[in-house]
Design an enzyme around this catalytic site. Structure first.
Site, PDB file in Angstrom:
ATOM      1  N   LYS A   1      33.113  41.498  47.497  1.00 12.26           N
ATOM      2  CA  LYS A   1      31.835  40.972  46.982  1.00 12.26           C
ATOM      3  C   LYS A   1      31.385  39.755  47.796  1.00 12.26           C
ATOM      4  O   LYS A   1      30.276  39.716  48.306  1.00 12.26           O
ATOM      5  CB  LYS A   1      31.959  40.505  45.521  1.00 12.26           C
ATOM      6  CG  LYS A   1      32.395  41.550  44.544  1.00 12.26           C
ATOM      7  CD  LYS A   1      32.465  40.991  43.120  1.00 12.26           C
ATOM      8  CE  LYS A   1      33.445  39.844  42.927  1.00 12.26           C
ATOM      9  NZ  LYS A   1      34.854  40.189  43.033  1.00 12.26           N
TER      10      LYS A   1
ATOM     11  N   ARG B   1      31.059  39.268  34.343  1.00 11.33           N
ATOM     12  CA  ARG B   1      32.425  39.801  34.403  1.00 11.33           C
ATOM     13  C   ARG B   1      32.857  40.411  33.083  1.00 11.33           C
ATOM     14  O   ARG B   1      33.981  40.882  32.970  1.00 11.33           O
ATOM     15  CB  ARG B   1      33.385  38.686  34.780  1.00 11.33           C
ATOM     16  CG  ARG B   1      33.687  38.645  36.281  1.00 11.33           C
ATOM     17  CD  ARG B   1      34.590  37.474  36.538  1.00 11.33           C
ATOM     18  NE  ARG B   1      35.476  37.666  37.658  1.00 11.33           N
ATOM     19  CZ  ARG B   1      35.195  37.283  38.894  1.00 11.33           C
ATOM     20  NH1 ARG B   1      34.049  36.755  39.185  1.00 11.33           N
ATOM     21  NH2 ARG B   1      36.075  37.454  39.857  1.00 11.33           N
TER      22      ARG B   1
ATOM     23  N   ARG C   1      44.533  37.429  52.362  1.00  6.88           N
ATOM     24  CA  ARG C   1      43.804  36.177  52.140  1.00  6.88           C
ATOM     25  C   ARG C   1      44.775  35.072  51.687  1.00  6.88           C
ATOM     26  O   ARG C   1      44.627  33.922  52.076  1.00  6.88           O
ATOM     27  CB  ARG C   1      42.711  36.385  51.085  1.00  6.88           C
ATOM     28  CG  ARG C   1      41.910  35.119  50.841  1.00  6.88           C
ATOM     29  CD  ARG C   1      40.666  35.373  50.009  1.00  6.88           C
ATOM     30  NE  ARG C   1      41.001  35.728  48.643  1.00  6.88           N
ATOM     31  CZ  ARG C   1      40.100  36.103  47.738  1.00  6.88           C
ATOM     32  NH1 ARG C   1      38.836  36.198  48.063  1.00  6.88           N
ATOM     33  NH2 ARG C   1      40.467  36.403  46.512  1.00  6.88           N
TER      34      ARG C   1
ATOM     35  N   ARG D   1      44.796  30.415  48.518  1.00 10.80           N
ATOM     36  CA  ARG D   1      44.101  30.162  47.253  1.00 10.80           C
ATOM     37  C   ARG D   1      45.103  30.278  46.103  1.00 10.80           C
ATOM     38  O   ARG D   1      45.877  31.237  46.053  1.00 10.80           O
ATOM     39  CB  ARG D   1      42.972  31.187  47.085  1.00 10.80           C
ATOM     40  CG  ARG D   1      41.635  30.552  46.851  1.00 10.80           C
ATOM     41  CD  ARG D   1      40.546  31.575  46.931  1.00 10.80           C
ATOM     42  NE  ARG D   1      40.442  32.387  45.724  1.00 10.80           N
ATOM     43  CZ  ARG D   1      39.452  33.236  45.507  1.00 10.80           C
ATOM     44  NH1 ARG D   1      38.502  33.385  46.401  1.00 10.80           N
ATOM     45  NH2 ARG D   1      39.406  33.948  44.399  1.00 10.80           N
TER      46      ARG D   1
ATOM     47  N   ARG E   1      44.691  39.438  37.314  1.00 14.44           N
ATOM     48  CA  ARG E   1      43.240  39.496  37.522  1.00 14.44           C
ATOM     49  C   ARG E   1      42.764  40.941  37.570  1.00 14.44           C
ATOM     50  O   ARG E   1      41.695  41.272  37.068  1.00 14.44           O
ATOM     51  CB  ARG E   1      42.866  38.767  38.830  1.00 14.44           C
ATOM     52  CG  ARG E   1      42.986  37.247  38.694  1.00 14.44           C
ATOM     53  CD  ARG E   1      42.979  36.557  40.040  1.00 14.44           C
ATOM     54  NE  ARG E   1      41.745  36.752  40.764  1.00 14.44           N
ATOM     55  CZ  ARG E   1      41.621  36.577  42.083  1.00 14.44           C
ATOM     56  NH1 ARG E   1      42.667  36.199  42.810  1.00 14.44           N
ATOM     57  NH2 ARG E   1      40.477  36.769  42.675  1.00 14.44           N
TER      58      ARG E   1
HETATM   59  P1  B4P Z   1      36.280  39.322  48.251  1.00 15.91           P
HETATM   60  O1  B4P Z   1      36.337  40.465  47.306  1.00 15.91           O
HETATM   61  O2  B4P Z   1      35.022  39.121  49.005  1.00 15.91           O
HETATM   62  O3  B4P Z   1      36.741  38.130  47.333  1.00 15.91           O
HETATM   63  P2  B4P Z   1      35.914  37.246  46.303  1.00 15.91           P
HETATM   64  O4  B4P Z   1      34.445  37.430  46.407  1.00 15.91           O
HETATM   65  O5  B4P Z   1      36.406  35.907  46.548  1.00 15.91           O
HETATM   66  O6  B4P Z   1      36.241  37.799  44.874  1.00 15.91           O
HETATM   67  P3  B4P Z   1      37.306  37.379  43.828  1.00 15.91           P
HETATM   68  O7  B4P Z   1      37.068  38.285  42.666  1.00 15.91           O
HETATM   69  O8  B4P Z   1      38.643  37.420  44.488  1.00 15.91           O
HETATM   70  O9  B4P Z   1      37.068  35.851  43.406  1.00 15.91           O
HETATM   71  P4  B4P Z   1      35.899  35.035  42.680  1.00 15.91           P
HETATM   72  O10 B4P Z   1      35.624  33.905  43.599  1.00 15.91           O
HETATM   73  O11 B4P Z   1      34.727  35.892  42.282  1.00 15.91           O
HETATM   74  O12 B4P Z   1      37.368  39.374  49.423  1.00 15.91           O
HETATM   75  C1  B4P Z   1      38.742  39.411  49.261  1.00 15.91           C
HETATM   76  C2  B4P Z   1      39.479  39.538  50.598  1.00 15.91           C
HETATM   77  O13 B4P Z   1      39.278  40.816  51.162  1.00 15.91           O
HETATM   78  C3  B4P Z   1      39.023  38.537  51.672  1.00 15.91           C
HETATM   79  O14 B4P Z   1      40.147  38.018  52.300  1.00 15.91           O
HETATM   80  C4  B4P Z   1      38.196  39.349  52.649  1.00 15.91           C
HETATM   81  O15 B4P Z   1      38.265  38.875  53.962  1.00 15.91           O
HETATM   82  C5  B4P Z   1      38.851  40.714  52.541  1.00 15.91           C
HETATM   83  N1  B4P Z   1      37.906  41.797  52.793  1.00 15.91           N
HETATM   84  C6  B4P Z   1      36.684  41.956  52.239  1.00 15.91           C
HETATM   85  N2  B4P Z   1      36.092  43.071  52.699  1.00 15.91           N
HETATM   86  C7  B4P Z   1      36.993  43.667  53.561  1.00 15.91           C
HETATM   87  C8  B4P Z   1      36.979  44.880  54.349  1.00 15.91           C
HETATM   88  N3  B4P Z   1      35.935  45.737  54.347  1.00 15.91           N
HETATM   89  N4  B4P Z   1      38.074  45.168  55.078  1.00 15.91           N
HETATM   90  C9  B4P Z   1      39.145  44.323  55.101  1.00 15.91           C
HETATM   91  N5  B4P Z   1      39.211  43.171  54.391  1.00 15.91           N
HETATM   92  C10 B4P Z   1      38.145  42.846  53.615  1.00 15.91           C
HETATM   93  O16 B4P Z   1      36.581  34.501  41.316  1.00 15.91           O
HETATM   94  C11 B4P Z   1      37.702  33.640  41.270  1.00 15.91           C
HETATM   95  C12 B4P Z   1      38.041  33.243  39.830  1.00 15.91           C
HETATM   96  O17 B4P Z   1      36.965  32.438  39.244  1.00 15.91           O
HETATM   97  C13 B4P Z   1      38.200  34.389  38.816  1.00 15.91           C
HETATM   98  O18 B4P Z   1      39.502  34.959  38.831  1.00 15.91           O
HETATM   99  C14 B4P Z   1      37.894  33.659  37.462  1.00 15.91           C
HETATM  100  O19 B4P Z   1      38.993  32.925  36.994  1.00 15.91           O
HETATM  101  C15 B4P Z   1      36.790  32.697  37.839  1.00 15.91           C
HETATM  102  N6  B4P Z   1      35.447  33.254  37.613  1.00 15.91           N
HETATM  103  C16 B4P Z   1      34.517  33.558  38.581  1.00 15.91           C
HETATM  104  N7  B4P Z   1      33.408  34.070  38.015  1.00 15.91           N
HETATM  105  C17 B4P Z   1      33.629  34.098  36.673  1.00 15.91           C
HETATM  106  C18 B4P Z   1      32.871  34.553  35.547  1.00 15.91           C
HETATM  107  N8  B4P Z   1      31.645  35.075  35.697  1.00 15.91           N
HETATM  108  N9  B4P Z   1      33.424  34.458  34.312  1.00 15.91           N
HETATM  109  C19 B4P Z   1      34.620  33.931  34.139  1.00 15.91           C
HETATM  110  N10 B4P Z   1      35.409  33.492  35.144  1.00 15.91           N
HETATM  111  C20 B4P Z   1      34.923  33.579  36.408  1.00 15.91           C
END
Ligand code: B4P
Length: 191
Positions: free
Chosen positions: A13, A88, A127, A133, A144
């Site tokens: 995402k 979420r 990552r 992280r 998660r």
């Molecule tokens: P991403 O999937 O891009 O990770 P993210 O956006 O950071 O999502 P995530 O769900 O982990 O965390 P968020 O910040 O939303 O990428 C993951 C990895 O994959 C990266 O290393 C990337 O380089 C790699 N990658 C991506 N695409 C690739 C491809 N095509 N090929 C190879 N590698 C690839 O949330 C963090 C925390 O915040 C949550 O756990 C929760 O506690 C809280 N939170 C956030 N929003 C919330 C909400 N609405 N309600 C309640 N809690 C919330």
């Protein structure tokens, strides 16, 4: 254009949002980033959120509602946005509907980035090694993913029933996934 990116942790995402922001010139609203900034700044909200994030759980709906309402009311979000990480759960999805209705902008384009569970674990392990992280430790990631299946997967059904969701395969290179997303968006702007 108001785009909502749905997907499990590690689905890409955040990664795709960065590409979409460049292409569409819309603001990137990532609730994960908003929370991490609050943690870094050491605000009261950040302190509360940190414990929850480190456990791999969801921050309370009340806190998230305040955060997202404030962010969506900023001027730059009026022309559209790329929303990454919200909603979420169903409560958040309904809250988002209400905020957008109040702003007279009810329509959203929801993209569900779908990735196999094993690949998600591999990506997050990558990552964890690079960025360290605190919520990327293996045990926390498994939790998660469980919470995603229990609470966020129903959001996919919610938007499917509304007829606004498109599934995009999130496997393959970042560029391949990006091209798939762009084809869906292009198809919808043409129709
Ligand atoms: P991403 O999937 O891009 O990770 P993210 O956006 O950071 O999502 P995530 O769900 O982990 O965390 P968020 O910040 O939303 O990428 C993951 C990895 O994959 C990266 O290393 C990337 O380089 C790699 N990658 C991506 N695409 C690739 C491809 N095509 N090929 C190879 N590698 C690839 O949330 C963090 C925390 O915040 C949550 O756990 C929760 O506690 C809280 N939170 C956030 N929003 C919330 C909400 N609405 N309600 C309640 N809690 C919330």
């Amino acid at each position: 254009m108001r785009i909502v990116l749905l997907g499990a942790p590690g689905s890409g995402k955040g990664t795709q949002a960065v590409r979409l922001v460049e292409q569409l010139e819309l603001p990137h609203i990532s609730t994960g980033e908003l929370l991490r900034s609050a943690v870094e700044a050491g605000t009261e909200l950040g302190q509360k959120a940190k414990t929850v994030i480190d456990r791999g759980e969801l921050v309370s709906d009340d806190i998230m509602l305040g955060l997202i309402t404030q962010r969506l009311s900023r001027d730059d979000a009026k022309k559209g946005f790329i929303l990454d990480g919200y909603p979420r759960n169903i409560t958040q999805a309904k809250a988002l509907d209400e905020i957008l209705e109040r702003q007279g902008q009810a329509m959203v384009e929801v993209l569900h980035i779908d990735v196999d569970a094993e690949l998600l674990l591999q990506r997050i392990a990558g990552r964890a090694a690079e960025e360290g992280r605190s919520d990327d430790a293996e045990e926390v990631v498994r939790k998660r993913l469980r919470i995603y299946a229990e609470q966020t997967a129903p959001v996919v059904e919610y938007y499917t029933a509304k007829g606004v969701l498109s599934r995009v395969l999130g496997e393959g290179s970042v560029e391949e996934v990006f091209q798939r997303i762009m084809s869906v968006l292009l198809m919808h702007t043409e129709s």
